[in-house]
Design a protein around this motif. Structure first.
Motif, mmCIF file in Angstrom:
data_model
loop_
_atom_site.group_PDB
_atom_site.id
_atom_site.type_symbol
_atom_site.label_atom_id
_atom_site.label_comp_id
_atom_site.label_asym_id
_atom_site.label_seq_id
_atom_site.Cartn_x
_atom_site.Cartn_y
_atom_site.Cartn_z
ATOM 1 N N ASP A 26 0.854 -1.177 0.000
ATOM 2 C CA ASP A 26 0.000 0.000 0.000
ATOM 3 C C ASP A 26 0.896 1.235 0.000
ATOM 4 O O ASP A 26 1.538 1.527 1.017
ATOM 5 C CB ASP A 26 -0.903 -0.020 1.240
ATOM 6 C CG ASP A 26 -1.849 1.165 1.282
ATOM 7 O OD1 ASP A 26 -1.783 2.011 0.368
ATOM 8 O OD2 ASP A 26 -2.650 1.235 2.228
ATOM 9 N N THR A 78 1.175 3.731 2.947
ATOM 10 C CA THR A 78 1.858 3.428 4.210
ATOM 11 C C THR A 78 3.374 3.413 4.073
ATOM 12 O O THR A 78 4.073 3.161 5.052
ATOM 13 C CB THR A 78 1.416 2.051 4.755
ATOM 14 O OG1 THR A 78 1.870 1.022 3.872
ATOM 15 C CG2 THR A 78 -0.095 1.982 4.888
ATOM 16 N N GLU A 79 3.911 3.667 2.882
ATOM 17 C CA GLU A 79 5.342 3.534 2.634
ATOM 18 C C GLU A 79 6.067 4.873 2.807
ATOM 19 O O GLU A 79 5.875 5.804 2.027
ATOM 20 C CB GLU A 79 5.586 3.019 1.213
ATOM 21 C CG GLU A 79 5.002 1.654 0.938
ATOM 22 C CD GLU A 79 5.730 0.551 1.666
ATOM 23 O OE1 GLU A 79 6.976 0.593 1.720
ATOM 24 O OE2 GLU A 79 5.043 -0.338 2.200
ATOM 25 N N ALA A 124 0.605 -2.105 9.383
ATOM 26 C CA ALA A 124 0.359 -0.683 9.111
ATOM 27 C C ALA A 124 -0.994 -0.455 8.460
ATOM 28 O O ALA A 124 -1.641 0.572 8.693
ATOM 29 C CB ALA A 124 1.469 -0.120 8.227
ATOM 30 N N THR A 125 -1.452 -1.407 7.641
ATOM 31 C CA THR A 125 -2.766 -1.237 7.017
ATOM 32 C C THR A 125 -3.893 -1.369 8.023
ATOM 33 O O THR A 125 -5.009 -0.917 7.770
ATOM 34 C CB THR A 125 -2.970 -2.261 5.883
ATOM 35 O OG1 THR A 125 -3.039 -3.585 6.429
ATOM 36 C CG2 THR A 125 -1.850 -2.185 4.856
ATOM 37 N N ARG A 145 4.306 -4.074 7.143
ATOM 38 C CA ARG A 145 3.414 -3.500 6.135
ATOM 39 C C ARG A 145 1.956 -3.883 6.380
ATOM 40 O O ARG A 145 1.053 -3.044 6.272
ATOM 41 C CB ARG A 145 3.847 -3.948 4.741
ATOM 42 C CG ARG A 145 5.053 -3.210 4.199
ATOM 43 C CD ARG A 145 5.504 -3.787 2.884
ATOM 44 N NE ARG A 145 6.455 -2.901 2.217
ATOM 45 C CZ ARG A 145 7.176 -3.244 1.156
ATOM 46 N NH1 ARG A 145 7.050 -4.452 0.647
ATOM 47 N NH2 ARG A 145 8.011 -2.374 0.587
ATOM 48 N N THR A 196 -0.289 5.048 9.933
ATOM 49 C CA THR A 196 1.027 4.454 10.208
ATOM 50 C C THR A 196 1.873 4.449 8.950
ATOM 51 O O THR A 196 1.376 4.180 7.858
ATOM 52 C CB THR A 196 0.867 3.011 10.719
ATOM 53 O OG1 THR A 196 0.056 3.017 11.885
ATOM 54 C CG2 THR A 196 2.210 2.386 11.035
ATOM 55 N N LEU A 197 3.161 4.727 9.103
ATOM 56 C CA LEU A 197 4.108 4.634 8.005
ATOM 57 C C LEU A 197 5.124 3.543 8.288
ATOM 58 O O LEU A 197 5.524 3.346 9.435
ATOM 59 C CB LEU A 197 4.850 5.960 7.799
ATOM 60 C CG LEU A 197 4.049 7.122 7.204
ATOM 61 C CD1 LEU A 197 4.918 8.385 7.161
ATOM 62 C CD2 LEU A 197 3.559 6.780 5.799
#
Length: 253
Positions: A4, A7-8, A54-55, A51, A60-61
């Motif tokens: 995603d 979130t990166e 975070a979703t 990752r 959140t990153l």
């Protein structure tokens, strides 16, 4: 697994980085994982858990993963790159100090067991400095120690094209506690010439997906509860608050 972009951290322009955001920093390793798994196995798993977590935790990153750790016990195998405990500690401390200039809470998501002693010392120091940081691991209860059925299954789920099942062999299958004295004194190669601690036989992508789901769910519970022990590690809440909606987010492919 789909990434995603929202979130990166690496794909975000600086004006779009929210102040006080929660940041997950995956910590992995570059080390042998038997004849059948890639050297970046721990990094792949830590990044995948971060990752997917975070979703499920809005706002959140995920920072780019740290692909090197303390892997001296694997030094007898070509391909292993270890930066050792002292260098790893320095990198973790300085990375968190830098992140803390704009981030809020910071979670180090660890995929390599050999990093844990360094995480303890680094995070304890950082917390005494006032940083809101903690760490959590990517472990499966009852899983074998290294490159066995557990990690092989997880990699069959996350990166099946990187797994060579035709080259998989069993290693020393004794419990890690029984292996640890010789392993610490002489390295993994003295215990298992193949580099495997466990047995990959029976590994499957379906089992790997269940294991990954469990790791992600645990990470989300710990991050949400934010209970930190004296090691600087996030612990399980007494009554895990997992709503149906959040559970569906965590279990997305």
């Amino acid at each position: 697994m789909r990434n995603d972009p929202a979130t990166e951290l690496a794909h975000t322009a600086w004006p779009n980085v929210p102040s006080g955001v929660l940041v997950l920093l995956p910590i992995g390793s570059t080390e042998q994982h038997g004849r059948h798994l890639p050297l970046d196995t721990d990094s792949v798993i830590a990044e995948a858990v971060a990752r997917r977590a975070a979703t499920a935790v809005p706002g959140t990153l995920v920072a780019p993963p740290l692909p090197y750790g303390a892997s001296g016990e694997h030094a007898g195998f070509p391909g292993t790159v270890s930066i050792g405990h002292e260098a790893l500690r320095t990198v973790l401390v300085e990375a968190v100090r830098s992140l803390a200039l704009w981030a809020g809470r910071i979670v180090l998501v660890n995929g390599h067991g050999g990093n844990t002693a360094t995480l303890d010392t680094a995070v304890r120091l950082l917390r005494t400095e006032g940083h809101d940081v903690a760490w959590t691991g990517c472990t499966v209860p009852g899983g074998d120690a290294h490159a066995g059925r557990t990690e092989t299954s997880v990699m069959l789920h996350l990166a099946p094209d990187q797994v060579r099942l035709d080259a998989a062999v069993a290693g020393d299958t004794r419990p890690l506690a029984a292996l640890l004295p010789e392993l610490m004194a002489h390295g993994v190669r003295a215990v298992s010439p193949s580099g495997v601690l466990g047995d990959p036989a029976g590994a499957s992508a379906a089992e790997g997906r269940r294991a990954t789901d469990a790791m992600v769910s645990a990470a989300v519970r710990r991050i949400t509860a934010w209970t930190v022990d004296d090691r600087g590690r996030l612990t399980e809440p007494e009554h895990p608050p997992m709503s149906k909606e959040l559970d569906q987010q965590v279990m997305r492919p």
